[in-house]
Design a protein around this motif. Sequence first.
Motif: not given
Length: 103
Positions: A39, A60, A63, A101
Amino acid sequence: LRGSKIGRPVDFPLKMDLSDRLAMGSPVRNDKDVLFRLYAVSQHFGSLNFGHYTAIIWHEGTGKWHQADDSSFTQFDTIDQWYTNTERAKEAAYILFYRRCKE
């Protein structure tokens, strides 16, 4: 400081499955919580004595990937765009940030 910074390109995965790194019989070995997704990447440009830091961050909400620098904030649709649009992108990778995740 004496020495030199290692400037080799680093290939790193966007996703990692760490299940094969856990001991046999581990209760979480087959759990989906052993999957990790990149990330953020902290980058360092320069030498051991001086340099400049930037960051690549996955957002997030949008995207998309973003590069934060002193005076700019650039958006990329994919991390591959960052690789091709940023000089020495893989050589400057300093710290890789992953989070768990589900898939």
